[in-house]
Scaffold this motif. Sequence first.
Motif, PDB file in Angstrom:
ATOM      1  N   PRO A 168       0.883  -1.323   0.023  1.00  0.00           N
ATOM      2  CA  PRO A 168      -0.157   0.068  -0.024  1.00  0.00           C
ATOM      3  C   PRO A 168       0.919   1.292  -0.023  1.00  0.00           C
ATOM      4  CG  PRO A 168      -0.123  -1.108   2.048  1.00  0.00           C
ATOM      5  CD  PRO A 168       0.538  -2.046   1.293  1.00  0.00           C
ATOM      6  N   LYS A 169       2.124   1.149   0.863  1.00  0.00           N
ATOM      7  CA  LYS A 169       2.803   2.504   0.531  1.00  0.00           C
ATOM      8  C   LYS A 169       3.393   2.586  -0.660  1.00  0.00           C
ATOM      9  CE  LYS A 169       4.237   4.376   3.480  1.00  0.00           C
ATOM     10  NZ  LYS A 169       4.200   5.489   4.341  1.00  0.00           N
ATOM     11  N   LEU A 170       3.588   1.821  -1.831  1.00  0.00           N
ATOM     12  CA  LEU A 170       4.142   1.862  -3.118  1.00  0.00           C
ATOM     13  C   LEU A 170       2.772   2.513  -3.771  1.00  0.00           C
ATOM     14  CD1 LEU A 170       6.507  -1.076  -3.831  1.00  0.00           C
ATOM     15  CD2 LEU A 170       7.092   1.336  -3.350  1.00  0.00           C
ATOM     16  N   GLN A 171       1.601   1.892  -3.398  1.00  0.00           N
ATOM     17  CA  GLN A 171       0.385   2.268  -4.315  1.00  0.00           C
ATOM     18  C   GLN A 171       0.098   3.784  -3.990  1.00  0.00           C
ATOM     19  OE1 GLN A 171      -1.917  -0.990  -2.736  1.00  0.00           O
ATOM     20  NE2 GLN A 171      -2.864  -1.150  -4.861  1.00  0.00           N
ATOM     21  N   SER A 172       0.554   4.133  -2.668  1.00  0.00           N
ATOM     22  CA  SER A 172       0.238   5.479  -2.323  1.00  0.00           C
ATOM     23  C   SER A 172       0.989   6.560  -3.105  1.00  0.00           C
ATOM     24  CB  SER A 172       0.443   5.738  -1.000  1.00  0.00           C
ATOM     25  OG  SER A 172       1.722   6.021  -0.563  1.00  0.00           O
ATOM     26  N   LEU A 173       2.160   6.118  -3.711  1.00  0.00           N
ATOM     27  CA  LEU A 173       3.049   6.739  -4.638  1.00  0.00           C
ATOM     28  C   LEU A 173       2.721   6.522  -6.032  1.00  0.00           C
ATOM     29  CD1 LEU A 173       6.512   5.758  -3.068  1.00  0.00           C
ATOM     30  CD2 LEU A 173       5.092   7.623  -2.682  1.00  0.00           C
ATOM     31  N   GLY A 174       1.582   5.929  -6.511  1.00  0.00           N
ATOM     32  CA  GLY A 174       1.173   5.784  -7.700  1.00  0.00           C
ATOM     33  C   GLY A 174       1.797   4.618  -8.389  1.00  0.00           C
ATOM     34  N   LEU A 175       2.233   3.662  -7.828  1.00  0.00           N
ATOM     35  CA  LEU A 175       2.969   2.572  -8.363  1.00  0.00           C
ATOM     36  C   LEU A 175       2.305   1.213  -8.175  1.00  0.00           C
ATOM     37  CD1 LEU A 175       6.743   2.872  -6.997  1.00  0.00           C
ATOM     38  CD2 LEU A 175       6.030   2.752  -9.401  1.00  0.00           C
ATOM     39  N   PRO A 176       1.729   0.846  -9.404  1.00  0.00           N
ATOM     40  CA  PRO A 176       1.171  -0.664  -9.134  1.00  0.00           C
ATOM     41  C   PRO A 176       2.245  -1.594  -8.794  1.00  0.00           C
ATOM     42  CG  PRO A 176       0.643   0.400 -11.307  1.00  0.00           C
ATOM     43  CD  PRO A 176       1.663   1.331 -10.739  1.00  0.00           C
ATOM     44  N   VAL A 177       1.909  -2.456  -8.138  1.00  0.00           N
ATOM     45  CA  VAL A 177       2.812  -3.509  -7.386  1.00  0.00           C
ATOM     46  C   VAL A 177       2.614  -5.087  -7.664  1.00  0.00           C
ATOM     47  CG1 VAL A 177       3.750  -4.312  -5.105  1.00  0.00           C
ATOM     48  CG2 VAL A 177       2.787  -1.976  -5.504  1.00  0.00           C
ATOM     49  N   LEU A 178       3.332  -5.584  -8.550  1.00  0.00           N
ATOM     50  CA  LEU A 178       3.346  -6.930  -8.912  1.00  0.00           C
ATOM     51  C   LEU A 178       3.943  -7.677  -8.230  1.00  0.00           C
ATOM     52  CD1 LEU A 178       2.271  -9.201 -11.189  1.00  0.00           C
ATOM     53  CD2 LEU A 178       4.284  -8.262 -12.535  1.00  0.00           C
ATOM     54  N   SER A 179       3.434  -8.684  -7.345  1.00  0.00           N
ATOM     55  CA  SER A 179       4.042  -9.791  -6.430  1.00  0.00           C
ATOM     56  C   SER A 179       4.134 -11.003  -7.275  1.00  0.00           C
ATOM     57  CB  SER A 179       3.582  -9.823  -5.093  1.00  0.00           C
ATOM     58  OG  SER A 179       3.182  -8.635  -4.438  1.00  0.00           O
ATOM     59  N   VAL A 180       5.384 -11.506  -7.571  1.00  0.00           N
ATOM     60  CA  VAL A 180       5.606 -12.628  -8.366  1.00  0.00           C
ATOM     61  C   VAL A 180       6.174 -13.778  -7.850  1.00  0.00           C
ATOM     62  CG1 VAL A 180       5.889 -10.788  -9.938  1.00  0.00           C
ATOM     63  CG2 VAL A 180       7.700 -12.036  -9.215  1.00  0.00           C
ATOM     64  N   ASN A 181       6.021 -14.997  -8.333  1.00  0.00           N
ATOM     65  CA  ASN A 181       6.869 -16.049  -8.258  1.00  0.00           C
ATOM     66  C   ASN A 181       7.963 -16.302  -9.100  1.00  0.00           C
ATOM     67  OD1 ASN A 181       5.429 -17.237  -6.193  1.00  0.00           O
ATOM     68  ND2 ASN A 181       4.135 -18.650  -7.546  1.00  0.00           N
ATOM     69  N   THR A 182       9.037 -16.570  -8.781  1.00  0.00           N
ATOM     70  CA  THR A 182      10.169 -17.155  -9.663  1.00  0.00           C
ATOM     71  C   THR A 182      10.172 -18.531  -9.490  1.00  0.00           C
ATOM     72  OG1 THR A 182      11.962 -17.360  -7.827  1.00  0.00           O
ATOM     73  CG2 THR A 182      11.352 -15.026  -8.717  1.00  0.00           C
ATOM     74  N   ARG A 183      10.817 -19.463 -10.374  1.00  0.00           N
ATOM     75  CA  ARG A 183      10.947 -20.829 -10.430  1.00  0.00           C
ATOM     76  C   ARG A 183      11.480 -21.358  -9.166  1.00  0.00           C
ATOM     77  NH1 ARG A 183      13.632 -22.103 -15.749  1.00  0.00           N
ATOM     78  NH2 ARG A 183      12.758 -19.959 -16.334  1.00  0.00           N
ATOM     79  N   GLY A 184      11.957 -20.641  -8.308  1.00  0.00           N
ATOM     80  CA  GLY A 184      12.535 -20.868  -6.841  1.00  0.00           C
ATOM     81  C   GLY A 184      11.582 -20.917  -5.777  1.00  0.00           C
ATOM     82  N   HIS A 185      10.169 -20.638  -6.183  1.00  0.00           N
ATOM     83  CA  HIS A 185       9.201 -20.807  -5.212  1.00  0.00           C
ATOM     84  C   HIS A 185       8.966 -21.919  -4.449  1.00  0.00           C
ATOM     85  CE1 HIS A 185       5.582 -22.549  -7.078  1.00  0.00           C
ATOM     86  NE2 HIS A 185       6.086 -21.917  -8.171  1.00  0.00           N
ATOM     87  N   ASP A 186       8.623 -22.023  -3.174  1.00  0.00           N
ATOM     88  CA  ASP A 186       8.386 -23.119  -2.550  1.00  0.00           C
ATOM     89  C   ASP A 186       9.440 -23.895  -2.168  1.00  0.00           C
ATOM     90  OD1 ASP A 186       5.462 -22.715  -1.615  1.00  0.00           O
ATOM     91  OD2 ASP A 186       5.305 -22.339  -3.625  1.00  0.00           O
ATOM     92  N   SER A 187       9.398 -25.343  -1.715  1.00  0.00           N
ATOM     93  CA  SER A 187      10.473 -26.160  -1.712  1.00  0.00           C
ATOM     94  C   SER A 187      10.684 -27.018  -3.114  1.00  0.00           C
ATOM     95  CB  SER A 187      10.347 -26.959  -0.541  1.00  0.00           C
ATOM     96  OG  SER A 187      11.301 -28.146  -0.645  1.00  0.00           O
TER      97      SER A 187
END
Length: 320
Positions: A84-103
């Motif tokens: 939300p802090k980044l959104q307040s700056l006008g930035l859409p935020v993309l939270s992503v998986n990389t191929r190292g996600h989970d075990s």
Amino acid sequence: MGQAFLSAYQKWQTGMSAPLLMHVELVRTVTRDGLRLDGALATESGARSQESGVSSREAASAAILLHGVASNFYTSSTFEPLIPKLQSLGLPVLSVNTRGHDSVFSAGSGTVRRRFGAAYENVDDCRLDVAAWIDFLKSRGHVRIVLIGHSLGAIKAVYFQAHEKRADVATIVAVSPPRLSYSAFMNAPESVQFWESMQTAEELVKAGKQDELFTSKFPFPMLMTAGAYIDKYGPAERYNFLKFAADVPCPALFTYGSKELDGGGIAFAGLPDALMSLPNADRRSVKTIERADHVYSGVAPQLAEAIASWLISRDQTLSR
């Protein structure tokens, strides 16, 4: 990195913060080698955009959040207050998986189905993952990217930009990247555990079993293949970010917690000074968050504030 890191990691696993509720779009991308990755895009609301005076030009910027080892885009508590802090700056935020996600997970890559996850990860492949997510954002009209990573995700952010030097990456924020140094680990108090794990991995590789899983003892107990362990922690030191941080062509912020610097062992000791002693120091800033451990338990809002303040001070979110 040993016990102090493990304690912080366990706090993250159990979830120390209250749930964060937000509206997101579930999205996906496909890497150049055919692997599907998932993520969540939190966009700026029209009302908030008007309140913050965000122009259409400024909205062309967006942030990508890269998770740490064995994590994923929907469980990390470290970045919760940051979104939300980044959104307040006008930035859409993309939270992503990389191929190292989970075990461990299995997925198709091209026409072949393979095992992926932290246990099988070759960190260099993050270049494929990050590039795919940047291309996804560019397809949505976002041409200036703020690349933010935590722990191993921070190393990936720095590694990616040092090697790829993408002009569309405006800035890097590396939250608590550890020193992955074979020579440092061999001379650390925990060197016996490290040597035992490395010896096991080397013996398996020598026997042609580089894809065989074993439970490494260092830096904390974790299921890994022999090949992945040597890739990440071996004598080549491919991911010792002190070797390539000076090659990042854009401004970069590195943050650390005071607790992890004091008690996190050789993986964190002295890193702020080491970073600022590298060439091109004018491109880098280092911020220490007081009372913070590796996952910023209880002080994640302070981390979010520090990142936002630095972005504003460098005018990297909006004006490049």
